[in-house]
Design a protein around this motif. Structure first.
Motif, PDB file in Angstrom:
ATOM      1  N   GLY A 151      35.876  36.914  36.124  1.00 22.18           N
ATOM      2  CA  GLY A 151      35.793  38.383  35.593  1.00 22.18           C
ATOM      3  C   GLY A 151      36.491  39.381  36.497  1.00 22.18           C
ATOM      4  O   GLY A 151      36.554  40.371  36.136  1.00 22.18           O
ATOM      5  N   VAL A 152      37.387  38.641  37.209  1.00 17.10           N
ATOM      6  CA  VAL A 152      38.098  39.403  38.323  1.00 17.10           C
ATOM      7  C   VAL A 152      39.255  39.724  37.451  1.00 17.10           C
ATOM      8  O   VAL A 152      40.102  38.924  37.200  1.00 17.10           O
ATOM      9  CB  VAL A 152      38.374  39.003  39.505  1.00 17.10           C
ATOM     10  CG1 VAL A 152      39.694  39.898  40.373  1.00 17.10           C
ATOM     11  CG2 VAL A 152      37.343  38.646  40.212  1.00 17.10           C
ATOM     12  N   ARG A 153      39.864  41.066  37.373  1.00 22.46           N
ATOM     13  CA  ARG A 153      41.227  41.660  36.412  1.00 22.46           C
ATOM     14  C   ARG A 153      42.190  42.454  37.312  1.00 22.46           C
ATOM     15  O   ARG A 153      43.083  42.522  37.006  1.00 22.46           O
ATOM     16  CB  ARG A 153      40.566  42.505  35.379  1.00 22.46           C
ATOM     17  CG  ARG A 153      39.791  41.943  34.325  1.00 22.46           C
ATOM     18  CD  ARG A 153      40.671  40.610  33.664  1.00 22.46           C
ATOM     19  NE  ARG A 153      39.867  40.180  32.487  1.00 22.46           N
ATOM     20  CZ  ARG A 153      40.482  39.110  31.561  1.00 22.46           C
ATOM     21  NH1 ARG A 153      41.722  38.530  31.878  1.00 22.46           N
ATOM     22  NH2 ARG A 153      39.617  38.880  30.431  1.00 22.46           N
ATOM     23  N   LEU A 154      41.581  42.669  38.662  1.00 25.41           N
ATOM     24  CA  LEU A 154      42.519  42.990  39.373  1.00 25.41           C
ATOM     25  C   LEU A 154      42.635  42.437  40.657  1.00 25.41           C
ATOM     26  O   LEU A 154      41.465  42.404  41.382  1.00 25.41           O
ATOM     27  CB  LEU A 154      42.332  44.961  39.648  1.00 25.41           C
ATOM     28  CG  LEU A 154      43.395  45.286  40.670  1.00 25.41           C
ATOM     29  CD1 LEU A 154      44.619  45.476  40.048  1.00 25.41           C
ATOM     30  CD2 LEU A 154      42.754  46.866  40.849  1.00 25.41           C
ATOM     31  N   ILE A 155      43.573  41.724  41.392  1.00 28.55           N
ATOM     32  CA  ILE A 155      43.586  41.158  42.477  1.00 28.55           C
ATOM     33  C   ILE A 155      44.669  41.756  43.633  1.00 28.55           C
ATOM     34  O   ILE A 155      45.778  42.356  43.116  1.00 28.55           O
ATOM     35  CB  ILE A 155      44.103  39.570  42.426  1.00 28.55           C
ATOM     36  CG1 ILE A 155      43.139  39.028  41.386  1.00 28.55           C
ATOM     37  CG2 ILE A 155      43.926  38.609  43.688  1.00 28.55           C
ATOM     38  CD1 ILE A 155      43.895  37.429  40.826  1.00 28.55           C
TER      39      ILE A 155
END
Length: 264
Positions: free
Chosen positions: A179-183
């Motif tokens: 569910g991570v969309r920004l790294i």
């Protein structure tokens, strides 16, 4: 307001920590930005040229200062949009930076310390899980994960872009699937250093080693924020990151003033 002064928001007091490098000429950028500056005296001359208003008639005897910036949208601390990686993502046209939902750029910040890894070392899914377990944190949709490689200590020097550990395809997909969309990263690139990738290509000719973190974005939509700094001044969990990119029309990326809001 003084730097990092505590401010009070509806949810309580927070300390803003600026995670961004200044946008300007620096040896750390292979294609450095250029800033042409207009002085207050230049501003007065402009009003005289346009409207015949002499400098002496202006309230302070001078005009307005200004700047014209010529820079890549990937210079300085910036966000990469899915369009940067490929023309399509998840079987549809890839989003440009002005099409990405703003909600992707605001969220709980999780900082994973990988300063113990050597430059060019690959961050793997098991390593990510181990570091998360050490923080007693389970990723949730909307989390923003940033990797502290320690490369930012070299900002201002030519060798900046040669340092830092990086992610591969498996690590990116592992985070996106959670569910991570920004790294994020404090290194020049979320991938391993470009010079290291180029050097390996000459020896291996292996396409799978070519920017696997970036090209993973062709399969799953995600954004990355590169060239962060001061991650060591923010707790590993508990802060909120706000890094809204400039709305560059049809842009593959955009500059950002990334800020961590740390509960005070």
């Amino acid at each position: 307001m003084d730097a990092d002064e505590v401010i009070t928001l509806p949810g309580g007091p927070v300390r803003p920590v600026d995670l961004s490098h200044p946008l300007g000429p620096t040896p750390s950028e292979p294609a450095p930005p250029h800033i042409a500056r207009t002085s207050h005296a230049d501003g007065a001359e402009l009003w005289d040229h346009w409207y015949g208003i002499p400098a002496g008639a202006l309230p302070l005897g001078a005009g307005f200062a200004g700047e014209v910036v010529t820079a890549s949208t990937h210079a300085g601390t910036h966000v990469d949009a899915p369009w940067h990686y490929a023309a399509t993502a998840e079987g549809a046209p890839a989003w440009t930076v002005d099409e990405v939902p703003l909600s992707w750029f605001i969220g709980p910040l999780v900082i994973l310390d990988v300063t113990d890894l050597a430059t060019g070392e690959l961050v793997t899914p098991p390593l990510i899980d181990t570091r998360l377990a050490a923080l007693d944190h389970r990723l949730a949709p909307g989390d923003v994960v940033a990797f502290r490689t320690g490369a930012d200590r070299l900002w201002g020097r030519e060798e900046f872009w040669e340092h830092g550990a990086g992610l591969g395809r498996d690590a990116v997909l592992h985070l996106v699937d959670a569910g991570v969309r920004l790294i994020g990263t404090d290194a020049w690139s979320l991938d391993r250093p470009y010079p290291r990738i180029g050097e390996e290509w000459r020896g291996t000719r292996d396409p799978e080693r070519l920017w696997p973190a970036h090209f993973a974005g062709a399969d799953r939509r995600y954004c990355q924020v590169e060239k962060l700094t001061r991650l060591d001044e923010v707790p590993p969990t508990g802060a909120t990151i706000v890094c809204l990119p400039i709305k560059v029309a049809a842009g593959s990326g955009a500059w950002v003033r990334a800020t961590a809001l740390v509960p005070a």
